[in-house]
Design a protein around this motif. Structure first.
Motif: not given
Length: 623
Positions: A542, A564, A577
């Motif tokens: 991420p 994300v 996320t």
């Protein structure tokens, strides 16, 4: 069939070549091949060769087998189509694919072939072809997108002696150059091709003098045998006995309203040999996208994938060809019948790499590459200056576009890159200095690369503002079908082209068009397609996705494809996320597909005009 005139036909002595000598010969050939490139770049005038390096060299053994080179051409097929004697000091030229067994594949490629003599004996061949920016015909740059025969594509040069015993055929050259729009470019580019081949010949004769002809030729045999042995081992390791692998991809259209053209390739190993079979592909195109594929070149493309991937340090060559059988049906896209048009065959050349990637990767998906920028799209602009000191002077630009390279097992695909490893961009400063245009924008387009553990490279948007009236032409593909993702990766975005007119109107252009008028102030947006993703997008770091959002390579919305969530300050929202990724995993199959081709063909065709602004092509059929 060519008849080679030699004054020394005494049998040669086969020598054992020690590893040090073999290494010296190998690297001498490799250096000579790169020296050929440099000689041409420093003598050519056309930007396609001088700036972008659209040329392909080769050095061969006495029988014509390539021992070092780049993609393309086959000397044995050229020699089989040449009817006449070849002696010392001769230099041969052709641009007719049908007369040389497709050693070249369209009339813009001028192929030079030079025998290398030492002591009255042929010890090898030097050869090189380059894409001439114009060879005459009905449209500037000689690549009419509506051509249906090769006769519409400019001068087609039959195989002949440009030099006979060292003397140039001035009359023939004058006739040829009289057919083209910028003869100074063609003369300089052709002279560079000849000079490059003579440079290679000089280096080969130097090695023969250093090591002796017997040792030099024995070293070539050893290099060819090494590739044979390597391929023989690889075939047993990679391919199961008797199992047939198949893969299909597409050319979107042919420029005259037909498509997509289905391209199918199958492979079966039997014993030490493999059979490559192109049966099942579409019939030859009505328009000029046909790729007349020589069987030896099909072997070459196969070897690029097999040998260079397994052992990129060895000098890849033709030695393995006896292990590969090839079937290409007559009248198919891959072997059109004369006089089918061929000028836009670059899309088929690129798609060969996707076909081999999809085919060979099935045996080991972990090593599979996604589909990417498998073409070398062209942009052309020409006209006469309307005023000033250059009023009435002709200008003509031929250039090659770049796009997204696919995600790979070892990492992301580069953004805005060429299919061919030796090609480079024409600098904006060069374009603006030599042509009446300005580059308003040259940037990657966020989210055009497919999502994956390893992201596909983004395509680019090059915006050309025209300063003089003229016409433009475009050759591109992947506007309809998608470059496919692998191992859970998603397809890349399709390419698009449009003109923002100075009047305020927007005109959507097809991917293949020519003689499109432009006026001062018009801006062309040449948007290329992206590479596809490799691996599960939900496994991508991420923090890396957030960094790409900050860099403009991925949008905040596009980050959602990776599960994300990025905050307004460009940082990862960890809780959101995690929740988003859980949500996405719950709505998809537990086992991700090896290939993601995007929507089905019928769905793509049904939604074509709505999504692209262009009418759907008509499916081609065998007659």
């Amino acid at each position: 069939m060519a008849r080679i005139v030699e004054t020394d036909t005494a049998p040669l002595e086969k020598r054992e070549v020690d590893p040090v000598t073999l290494d010296l010969v190998e690297n001498g050939l490799r250096n000579a091949r790169y020296e050929m490139d440099e000689v041409l770049f420093r003598t050519a005038l056309s930007p396609g060769i001088r700036e972008q390096h659209d040329e392909f060299p080769l050095i061969a053994d006495p029988s014509g087998k390539m021992v070092v080179g780049q993609f393309g051409l086959s000397i044995p097929d050229f020699l089989a189509g040449f009817d006449g004697d070849i002696g010392e000091g001769d230099v041969l030229l052709t641009s007719d694919p049908y007369a040389c067994g497709a050693a070249i594949s369209h009339a813009n490629d001028w192929l030079v072939v030079l025998p290398i003599f030492v002591g009255g004996r042929v010890v090898g061949w030097a050869s090189m072809f380059g894409h001439m920016s114009d060879v005459g015909g009905k449209t500037p740059s000689s690549m009419p997108t509506d051509a249906k025969t090769i006769y519409e594509e400019g001068v087609v040069i039959p195989p002949f002696k440009l030099y006979a015993a060292g003397k140039r055929n001035e009359d023939a050259l004058r006739i040829i150059l009289n057919q083209v729009r910028v003869p100074d470019w063609n003369r300089a580019d052709l002279g560079g091709l000849v000079a490059a081949c003579r440079t290679a010949a000089k280096r080969v004769t130097e090695m023969c003098a250093r090591f002796g002809v017997d040792t030099y030729l024995s070293a070539l045999d050893a290099l060819l045998q090494r590739n044979y042995d390597a391929m023989k081992t690889l075939l047993h390791v990679v391919f199961e006995e008797g199992r047939t692998l198949s893969f299909t991809d597409y050319i979107c259209d042919d420029g005259v309203g037909y498509g997509p053209y289905e391209l199918k390739l199958s492979l079966t190993r039997t014993g030490d040999r493999v059979h490559l079979d192109f049966t099942g592909s579409s019939p030859q195109a009505i328009g000029p996208v046909n790729y007349y594929l020589n069987e030896n070149l099909a072997r070459m493309f196969f070897g690029i994938y097999m040998i260079t991937v397994a052992d990129p340090q060895i000098l890849w060559n033709d030695g393995f060809y006896p292990l590969v059988d090839v079937t290409i049906p007559d009248g198919s896209y891959w072997k059109p019948k004369h006089p089918a048009a061929l000028n836009a065959r670059n899309h088929g050349i690129g798609r060969v790499f996707d076909l081999f990637g999809g085919l060979l990767g099935q045996t080991n998906p972990a090593l599979l590459n996604a589909a990417g920028f498998s073409s070398s799209p062209h942009f052309m602009y020409s006209g006469n200056y309307s005023g000033g000191d250059r009023k009435g002077e002709w200008f003509q630009l031929y250039s090659i576009g770049f796009g997204g390279i696919p995600g790979r097992p070892l990492g992301d695909g580069p953004d805005g890159h060429s299919l061919w490893p030796s090609f480079v961009n024409i600098p904006c400063e060069f374009l603006e200095s030599y042509y009446p245009l300005r580059i308003e924008k040259w940037e990657t387009v966020a989210d055009t690369g497919g999502a994956g553990l390893h992201r596909g490279g983004n395509g680019v948007d090059v915006a050309y503002r025209f300063l003089e009236p003229g016409t433009i032409a475009i050759h591109d593909d992947r506007w309809l079908t998608y470059p496919w993702g692998v191992n859970g990766g998603t397809p890349g975005a399709r390419g698009r082209k449009w003109i923002d007119r100075a009047s305020g109107e927007r005109e959507v252009l097809p991917s293949k068009c020519h003689d499109v008028p432009v006026r001062p102030g018009d801006v062309l947006h040449f948007v290329t397609w992206g590479g596809s993703g490799w691996g599960d997008p939900l496994e991508r770091d991420p923090a890396l996705v957030a960094k790409e959002v900050r860099r403009g390579l991925v949008s905040s919305e596009g980050a959602q494809r990776y599960g994300v969530v990025v905050t307004g300050s460009g940082e990862v929202d960890d809780a959101a996320t995690a929740a988003r990724r859980d949500e996405l995993r719950a709505t998809r199959p537990a086992e991700l597909p090896v290939f993601d081709m995007g929507p089905g063909l019928e769905e793509i065709l049904a939604r074509c005009e709505e999504e692209t602004g262009l009418p759907a092509p008509t499916r081609p059929v065998w007659t």
